[in-house]
Design a protein around this motif. Structure first.
Motif, PDB file in Angstrom:
ATOM      1  N   ASP A  99       0.880  -1.166   0.000  1.00 50.53           N
ATOM      2  CA  ASP A  99       0.000   0.000   0.000  1.00 50.53           C
ATOM      3  C   ASP A  99       0.919   1.217   0.000  1.00 50.53           C
ATOM      4  OD1 ASP A  99      -1.573   2.207   0.777  1.00 50.53           O
ATOM      5  OD2 ASP A  99      -2.937   0.939   1.914  1.00 50.53           O
ATOM      6  N   VAL A 100       0.798   2.057  -1.003  1.00 52.15           N
ATOM      7  CA  VAL A 100       1.728   3.180  -1.138  1.00 52.15           C
ATOM      8  C   VAL A 100       1.707   4.096   0.080  1.00 52.15           C
ATOM      9  CG1 VAL A 100       0.078   4.652  -2.371  1.00 52.15           C
ATOM     10  CG2 VAL A 100       2.540   4.993  -2.716  1.00 52.15           C
ATOM     11  N   THR A 101       0.583   4.147   0.793  1.00 51.80           N
ATOM     12  CA  THR A 101       0.506   5.018   1.970  1.00 51.80           C
ATOM     13  C   THR A 101       1.244   4.437   3.176  1.00 51.80           C
ATOM     14  OG1 THR A 101      -1.586   4.098   2.801  1.00 51.80           O
ATOM     15  CG2 THR A 101      -1.741   5.891   1.195  1.00 51.80           C
ATOM     16  N   ARG A 102       1.680   3.181   3.079  1.00 55.60           N
ATOM     17  CA  ARG A 102       2.420   2.539   4.176  1.00 55.60           C
ATOM     18  C   ARG A 102       3.809   2.082   3.731  1.00 55.60           C
ATOM     19  NH1 ARG A 102      -1.092   4.898   5.789  1.00 55.60           N
ATOM     20  NH2 ARG A 102      -2.902   4.253   7.023  1.00 55.60           N
ATOM     21  N   TRP A 103       4.099   2.208   2.474  1.00 53.73           N
ATOM     22  CA  TRP A 103       5.356   1.747   1.877  1.00 53.73           C
ATOM     23  C   TRP A 103       6.523   2.614   2.343  1.00 53.73           C
ATOM     24  CZ3 TRP A 103       7.233   4.436  -2.876  1.00 53.73           C
ATOM     25  CH2 TRP A 103       8.368   3.828  -3.424  1.00 53.73           C
ATOM     26  N   GLU A 104       7.673   1.981   2.557  1.00 55.03           N
ATOM     27  CA  GLU A 104       8.892   2.711   2.902  1.00 55.03           C
ATOM     28  C   GLU A 104       9.878   2.617   1.738  1.00 55.03           C
ATOM     29  OE1 GLU A 104       9.325   4.603   5.504  1.00 55.03           O
ATOM     30  OE2 GLU A 104       7.297   4.090   6.202  1.00 55.03           O
ATOM     31  N   PRO A 105      10.057   3.684   0.965  1.00 55.15           N
ATOM     32  CA  PRO A 105      10.939   3.641  -0.210  1.00 55.15           C
ATOM     33  C   PRO A 105      12.369   3.292   0.174  1.00 55.15           C
ATOM     34  CG  PRO A 105       9.599   5.642  -0.199  1.00 55.15           C
ATOM     35  CD  PRO A 105       9.431   5.009   1.139  1.00 55.15           C
ATOM     36  N   ALA A 106      12.940   2.330  -0.548  1.00 55.82           N
ATOM     37  CA  ALA A 106      14.314   1.896  -0.292  1.00 55.82           C
ATOM     38  C   ALA A 106      15.290   2.517  -1.282  1.00 55.82           C
ATOM     39  CB  ALA A 106      14.402   0.374  -0.358  1.00 55.82           C
ATOM     40  N   GLN A 107      14.763   3.252  -2.255  1.00 59.48           N
ATOM     41  CA  GLN A 107      15.609   3.909  -3.248  1.00 59.48           C
ATOM     42  C   GLN A 107      14.873   5.133  -3.768  1.00 59.48           C
ATOM     43  OE1 GLN A 107      14.683   0.406  -6.237  1.00 59.48           O
ATOM     44  NE2 GLN A 107      15.544   2.097  -7.416  1.00 59.48           N
ATOM     45  N   THR A 125      -5.487  11.932   5.820  1.00 58.43           N
ATOM     46  CA  THR A 125      -4.316  11.225   6.358  1.00 58.43           C
ATOM     47  C   THR A 125      -3.667  10.356   5.288  1.00 58.43           C
ATOM     48  OG1 THR A 125      -5.830   9.508   7.196  1.00 58.43           O
ATOM     49  CG2 THR A 125      -5.101  11.215   8.742  1.00 58.43           C
ATOM     50  N   ASP A 126      -4.470   9.715   4.449  1.00 58.81           N
ATOM     51  CA  ASP A 126      -3.917   8.885   3.382  1.00 58.81           C
ATOM     52  C   ASP A 126      -3.222   9.735   2.327  1.00 58.81           C
ATOM     53  OD1 ASP A 126      -4.635   6.420   4.432  1.00 58.81           O
ATOM     54  OD2 ASP A 126      -6.580   6.395   3.431  1.00 58.81           O
ATOM     55  N   ARG A 127      -3.810  10.866   1.989  1.00 60.50           N
ATOM     56  CA  ARG A 127      -3.166  11.746   1.010  1.00 60.50           C
ATOM     57  C   ARG A 127      -1.848  12.292   1.553  1.00 60.50           C
ATOM     58  NH1 ARG A 127      -8.634  13.271  -0.049  1.00 60.50           N
ATOM     59  NH2 ARG A 127      -8.491  15.007   1.427  1.00 60.50           N
ATOM     60  N   ALA A 128      -1.834  12.647   2.822  1.00 60.22           N
ATOM     61  CA  ALA A 128      -0.593  13.151   3.429  1.00 60.22           C
ATOM     62  C   ALA A 128       0.481  12.073   3.445  1.00 60.22           C
ATOM     63  CB  ALA A 128      -0.870  13.644   4.844  1.00 60.22           C
ATOM     64  N   ALA A 129       0.095  10.836   3.719  1.00 58.40           N
ATOM     65  CA  ALA A 129       1.050   9.732   3.727  1.00 58.40           C
ATOM     66  C   ALA A 129       1.591   9.479   2.327  1.00 58.40           C
ATOM     67  CB  ALA A 129       0.394   8.467   4.276  1.00 58.40           C
ATOM     68  N   TYR A 130       0.737   9.579   1.324  1.00 57.66           N
ATOM     69  CA  TYR A 130       1.161   9.418  -0.080  1.00 57.66           C
ATOM     70  C   TYR A 130       2.184  10.492  -0.438  1.00 57.66           C
ATOM     71  CZ  TYR A 130       0.553   9.072  -5.213  1.00 57.66           C
ATOM     72  OH  TYR A 130       0.747   8.933  -6.577  1.00 57.66           O
ATOM     73  N   VAL A 131       1.867  11.753  -0.123  1.00 61.63           N
ATOM     74  CA  VAL A 131       2.771  12.852  -0.475  1.00 61.63           C
ATOM     75  C   VAL A 131       4.102  12.703   0.258  1.00 61.63           C
ATOM     76  CG1 VAL A 131       3.096  15.353  -0.392  1.00 61.63           C
ATOM     77  CG2 VAL A 131       0.875  14.404  -1.069  1.00 61.63           C
ATOM     78  N   ASP A 132       4.072  12.207   1.483  1.00 62.42           N
ATOM     79  CA  ASP A 132       5.319  11.965   2.213  1.00 62.42           C
ATOM     80  C   ASP A 132       6.186  10.961   1.474  1.00 62.42           C
ATOM     81  OD1 ASP A 132       7.089  11.966   4.654  1.00 62.42           O
ATOM     82  OD2 ASP A 132       6.405   9.880   4.706  1.00 62.42           O
TER      83      ASP A 132
END
Length: 206
Positions: A99-107, A125-132
């Motif tokens: 889920d992109v809103t919970r994903w932690e980018p590794a690169q 909250t989901d939109r803010a998590a996406y933008v982060d």
């Protein structure tokens, strides 16, 4: 929508319907490829397709020689469809079930592409998590291509409410870290012949 219910919804969609039985199916990955080319994407460009699922954009990218393609989707069933379709070529792609809103980018990536995923995020909250995640995953100077339902587009899709956007309202949502470069309108024809109004906006990470 909770993380669990969102995952359950999309797994059910992709396990019960074929590619051409969903409204967002495209035989040709336009205008996405046009916008990727306009952003200067080349074989060495690192591209991530958010909510790519069973989309055929990955097929076109692999066929055209792009060497660093990542597809992220929360539905394993959707990704399995794309991998099966690509066959041995699927090994050249990085597949991420998340889920992109919970994903932690590794690169980091040069281009972030999203056609018809962001507009399903109806909670602040989901939109803010996406933008982060977007902010952390796109290199400074990199490009973001977001396709959503336009202001005159559908209010619901796949049984879910959506948020409709213009380039300007999308820019307000993403914030000052992303400069709006341009917006185009796109009329998508579904497999059963109805039409949906989309907008595609391109941004530069600053």
């Amino acid at each position: 929508m909770t993380d669990t219910s969102r995952h359950t919804h999309w797994e059910q969609v992709y396990t019960t319907k074929g590619e051409r039985e969903v409204s967002w199916f495209q035989e040709s990955a336009e205008p996405s490829m046009e916008l990727l080319r306009a952003a200067g994407a080349s074989a060495e460009t690192r591209i991530i397709d958010i909510g790519g699922g069973a989309s055929r954009l990955v097929d076109t990218l692999v066929h055209d020689g792009f060497q660093h393609v990542t597809v992220l989707d929360l539905s394993e069933a959707a990704l399995s469809t794309a991998r099966a379709r690509l066959g041995a070529h699927a090994e050249t792609v990085q597949w991420i079930t998340a889920d992109v809103t919970r994903w932690e980018p590794a690169q980091t990536f040069d281009v972030w592409h999203d056609r018809a995923a962001f507009h399903f995020l109806t909670e602040d909250t989901d939109r803010a998590a996406y933008v982060d995640r977007l902010r952390r995953a796109v290199k400074p100077g990199g490009h973001v291509i977001l396709g959503t339902f336009a202001l005159d587009g559908p209010e619901r899709c796949s049984g879910l409410a959506v948020v409709r956007y213009s380039g300007e309202t999308l820019a307000d949502t993403l914030g000052a870290d992303f400069q709006l470069l341009g917006t185009i309108s796109h009329l998508h024809t579904t497999p059963w012949g109805s039409q949906q109004s989309f907008q595609f906006s391109t941004f530069r990470a600053v």
